[in-house]
Design an enzyme around this catalytic site. Structure first.
Site, mmCIF file in Angstrom:
data_model
loop_
_atom_site.group_PDB
_atom_site.id
_atom_site.type_symbol
_atom_site.label_atom_id
_atom_site.label_comp_id
_atom_site.label_asym_id
_atom_site.label_seq_id
_atom_site.Cartn_x
_atom_site.Cartn_y
_atom_site.Cartn_z
ATOM 1 C CG ASP A 305 -30.797 49.493 101.460
ATOM 2 O OD1 ASP A 305 -31.286 49.039 102.517
ATOM 3 O OD2 ASP A 305 -31.163 50.567 100.937
ATOM 4 C CD GLU A 359 -33.907 45.773 103.236
ATOM 5 O OE1 GLU A 359 -34.894 46.027 103.949
ATOM 6 O OE2 GLU A 359 -33.516 46.536 102.344
#
Length: 636
Positions: A305, A359
Site C-alpha cells: 500500500d 500501489e
C-alpha cells in the site's frame, strides 16, 4: 553462537526471520515449560512482562537487558498458549507505559489491546499441490483476475459482529470460484484498533486481526482457497502506522520505529507515523514481516500500500515548510528507496514465486523491474493512470466522450513499460465517489450497458485485473464499510444478469490466451483503429504466442447502433462473434452478430482485409476467426 549471530543480523537490518527471535515463544528451559519473551527497546530504563498471570504487576517479571543495543529478554515458566501479556516500559523520563508486543502473533479482540501467546507450529497444511503448481507457474503469462475483498462488509451477522475466517471460507470460496476469479485480495488483516481504518492503520503487524478468529482460522481460509485453486493476496502497509498509545509510537519512550525528525515522521493527512526506513532494526522488522505472511500463512502475494508515500518526502504535504529535501536537494526519500529494493531482493530470494504488487500512483520509473536493472524490484504495479483516465471517461455523457477520446487510448503508449494490474479498488467506490455502476451516465438501462462495456474493455486491455467486491453484480450504493453488500439486489433482473455477465466474461477470459498470455509484451496488442473519436469507437487485436490465436475487439462507447460497419481484420477467412456485452442474456439490446462474418479481400484500417458487422450500443464485441476459408464447410 546461533543466537548471537541472529542478534547481530537483527541489528544489521539483515535478520529476515526476526519473528523467530523476537516476541513470545513457547519453550523449555532448564526442564521447565514456559514462554520466552524478547523485545527491542534501546531507550528503556526497565521493561517487565505483565499479564493476568501476575495481576499486571511489573515488579514480578522484569526482563534482562541482553546487549547494549537494546534487546531485552526473560523466560517465564508455567505460561502457555493463550496467555495475555504486555510489556511495561519504564522510560528515561520516569514514565511507565503499557505496550503491546510488536512481534505478537495474536492479539485481544478490540477494544482490548493485550497481546496473546500463540505459537506458529500447530497448523497442518494440505495445500502441497497448490504450492507446487505455484512454484512452476509463469504468472506473467497466466490469467489473473483478482476479487478485492473486505471480509467484514462482504457479509456479516450484524453491525460489528462478524463471521469467522472458517465461516467466510465456506461462503466466499465457492462464490469466488463460481464467478471465475483466480485470486482473492484481502484488505489488511493485521491487528488494528479502529474498524473504519479497514486495517490500513495497524498496531499488530504480526497479529492476525481477532475480529474474525484465530491465526489458525486464517490459515484454514488460505488453505481452503488453495485447495480450490484460488490464490490469496494480502494488502500490506509498510509505509506508516497508527499513533495509538499501546502500539509502536514512541515504543520505549522515544521515537524508535518512526523517524525522530517530525518532518519525516508525520503523515499529516492520515494522522499516522512513517517508519524509519534507515534504521536497521526497523528494516529487520518490516522485511521479516513480509516474509512472515508469505511463509507462515502461505500467502501468494502482497499488495504493498501507498508506495508513493514512502518514496517522496513531500507526499501529502502542501506547505514546503512541512518537509525537508534529501542530501542532494531532491524530494525522494533515499532511505525508503534503498529499503524497498532491499525488501524485494530479500523476499524473492526467500520466496521467489510470489506476487509483490506496488500501489504506486506516480510516474516513478521501473517500479516492476528487478533491482539489478535499476528498478524497485516489485513484479507488478497497479496502473493508477489507466484507472483514473477510464473512470473519468466513463463518467462523461457519451455525447461528450469524443472530445476526450485520448483518455481511452493514452494508456497504450505506456502499457508495456511496467507489469501492470488494472485496478478498480475499494478506494474508487467510497467516500462519495459512488459505486462503479452509479458512476455511469444515462438512464437505468444505459448505466448497466456502460458498466458492461467498461468491464469488457478492462478485460480486453493488456494487464491483469482487479475488481472490488459488489461491482460484479452492479451494487448501486457505494461501499458502506459498516454494512454488508446489498445481496438482495440479485432479486432484480438487471443485477442478476450483471452477475451472470461477469461469470461469462471470466469464461471468455480464461478460454482465450490472447487476453492474457502476452499481457506484458507489445506483441500481444495491435491497434486496428484508435482514431475514430467522432463515433467513440475503437478496435484492436489481442494475440497469444501463436499467430493464429487472436481476438478482434470492437468497443462502442456511445448508445448509437451502426450496421454494415467496416472493421479491418488481420487474417482472411470467416469470423464469429464469440462474445458481446450487448447480448440479451446480460440485459443488452441484442444487437449481436449471429451470422458468420466473411472477410472481403480489400485493405481497411491498416489491415489487408475487412469484415462488415453490426456495432451494438454501449457495448464491446469479441470476434475470432473460426475458418481460414471464405466459405464454411456445410454452408456451400
Amino acid at each position: 553462537m546461533a543466537l548471537e549471530h541472529d542478534i547481530y543480523l537483527f541489528h544489521q537490518g539483515n535478520l529476515r526471520y526476526s519473528y523467530k527471535l523476537m516476541g513470545a515463544h513457547l519453550s523449555e528451559e532448564n526442564g521447565l515449560q514456559g514462554v520466552r519473551f524478547t523485545v527491542w527497546a534501546p531507550n528503556a530504563v526497565q521493561i517487565s512482562v505483565v499479564g493476568l498471570f501476575n495481576e499486571w504487576d511489573g515488579r514480578c517479571h522484569p526482563m534482562r537487558k541482553v546487549n547494549d543495543n537494546g534487546i531485552w529478554s526473560t523466560f517465564i515458566p508455567g505460561l502457555d498458549r493463550g496467555c495475555l501479556y504486555k510489556y511495561e516500559v519504564l522510560t528515561k523520563h520516569g514514565h511507565i507505559m503499557l505496550k503491546s508486543d510488536p512481534y505478537a502473533f495474536s492479539s485481544e479482540l478490540r477494544p482490548n489491546t493485550a497481546s496473546v501467546v500463540d505459537p506458529l507450529q500447530y497448523y497442518d497444511w494440505k495445500d502441497d499441490d497448490w504450492m507446487l503448481r505455484r512454484e512452476n507457474r509463469n504468472m506473467y503469462e497466466s490469467p489473473m483476475s483478482i476479487y478485492e475483498l473486505h471480509l467484514g462488509s462482504w457479509k456479516y451477522i450484524e453491525t460489528e459482529v462478524f463471521y469467522t475466517y472458517r465461516e467466510y471460507a465456506d461462503m466466499v470460496i465457492p462464490y469466488v470460484k463460481e464467478m471465475g476469479y483466480t485470486h482473492i485480495e484481502l484488505l489488511p488483516l493485521t491487528e488494528h484498533p479502529f474498524d473504519r481504518s479497514w486495517g490500513y492503520q495497524a498496531t499488530g503487524y504480526y497479529s492476525v486481526t481477532s475480529r474474525y478468529g484465530s491465526p489458525d482460522d486464517l490459515r484454514y481460509f488460505v488453505d481452503q482457497c488453495h485447495q480450490n485453486g484460488i490464490g490469496v493476496i494480502l494488502d500490506w502497509v509498510p509505509g506508516h502506522f497508527c499513533k495509538d498509545q499501546h502500539g509502536l509510537r514512541r515504543f520505549d519512550g522515544e521515537p524508535l520505529y518512526e523517524y525522530a525528525n517530525p518532518a519525516k515522521a508525520e503523515k499529516t493527512q492520515w494522522g499516522t507515523l512513517t517508519f524509519d526506513f534507515g534504521r536497521n532494526e526497523v528494516q529487520s522488522f518490516l522485511i521479516s514481516n513480509a516474509i512472515y505472511w508469505l511463509k507462515e500463512y502461505h500467502i501468494d502475494g502482497l499488495r504493498v500500500d501507498a508506495v508513493a508515500s514512502m518514496l517522496y518526502l513531500d507526499f501529502g504535504k502542501e506547505d514546503s515548510n512541512d518537509w525537508e529535501p534529501n542530501e542532494y536537494g531532491g524530494r525522494e526519500n533515499l532511505e525508503a528507496v534503498a529499503f524497498i529494493k532491499k525488501m524485494n531482493e530479500a523476499i524473492f530470494e526467500e520466496v521467489p514465486d510470489v506476487l509483490m504488487m506496488a500501489e504506486e500512483s506516480t510516474a516513478w520509473p521501473l517500479v516492476s523491474a528487478p533491482t539489478y536493472l535499476g528498478g524497485l524490484g516489485f513484479n507488478y504495479k497497479w496502473n493508477m493512470g489507466w484507472m483514473n483516465d477510464m473512470l473519468k471517461y466513463m463518467e462523461m455523457d457519451p455525447v461528450h466522450r469524443k472530445y476526450h477520446h485520448n483518455l481511452i487510448t493514452f494508456s497504450l503508449f505506456y502499457a508495456f513499460s511496467e507489469n501492470f494490474v488494472l485496478p478498480i479498488s475499494h478506494d474508487e467506490v467510497v467516500h462519495g465517489k459512488k459505486s462503479l455502476l452509479n458512476k455511469m451516465p444515462g438512464d437505468y438501462w444505459q448505466k448497466f450497458a456502460n458498466l458492461r462495456a467498461f468491464l469488457a474493455y478492462m478485460y480486453a486491455h493488456p494487464g491483469k485485473k482487479l475488481l472490488f467486491m459488489g461491482s460484479e453484480f452492479g451494487q448501486f450504493d457505494e461501499w458502506k464499510d459498516l454494512e454488508d453488500l446489498d445481496w438482495e439486489l440479485l432479486e432484480y433482473d438487471s443485477h442478476a444478469s450483471t452477475q451472470q455477465y461477469m461469470k461469462q466474461l471470466h469464461h471468455l477470459y480464461h478460454d482465450h490466451p490472447a487476453l492474457w498470455e502476452l499481457d506484458h509484451d507489445e506483441k500481444g496488442f495491435e491497434w486496428i483503429d484508435a482514431n475514430n473519436y467522432e463515433q467513440s469507437i475503437i478496435s484492436f487485436i489481442r494475440s497469444s504466442r501463436y499467430a493464429h490465436d487472436q481476438l478482434v475487439v470492437v468497443c462502442n462507447f456511445t448508445p448509437n447502433v451502426y450496421h454494415d460497419y467496416k472493421i479491418g481484420v488481420p487474417q482472411a477467412g470467416v469470423y464469429e462473434e464469440v462474445f458481446s456485452s450487448d447480448a440479451t442474456d446480460f440485459g443488452g439490446s441484442g444487437q449481436t452478430n449471429g451470422l458468420d462474418l466473411t472477410t472481403c479481400d480489400a485493405p481497411w484500417q491498416s489491415q489487408q482485409q475487412h469484415i462488415t458487422m453490426t456495432i451494438p450500443p454501449l457495448a464491446v464485441s469479441f470476434l475470432k476467426r473460426v475458418s481460414a476459408t471464405t466459405v464454411r464447410e456445410g454452408n456451400v
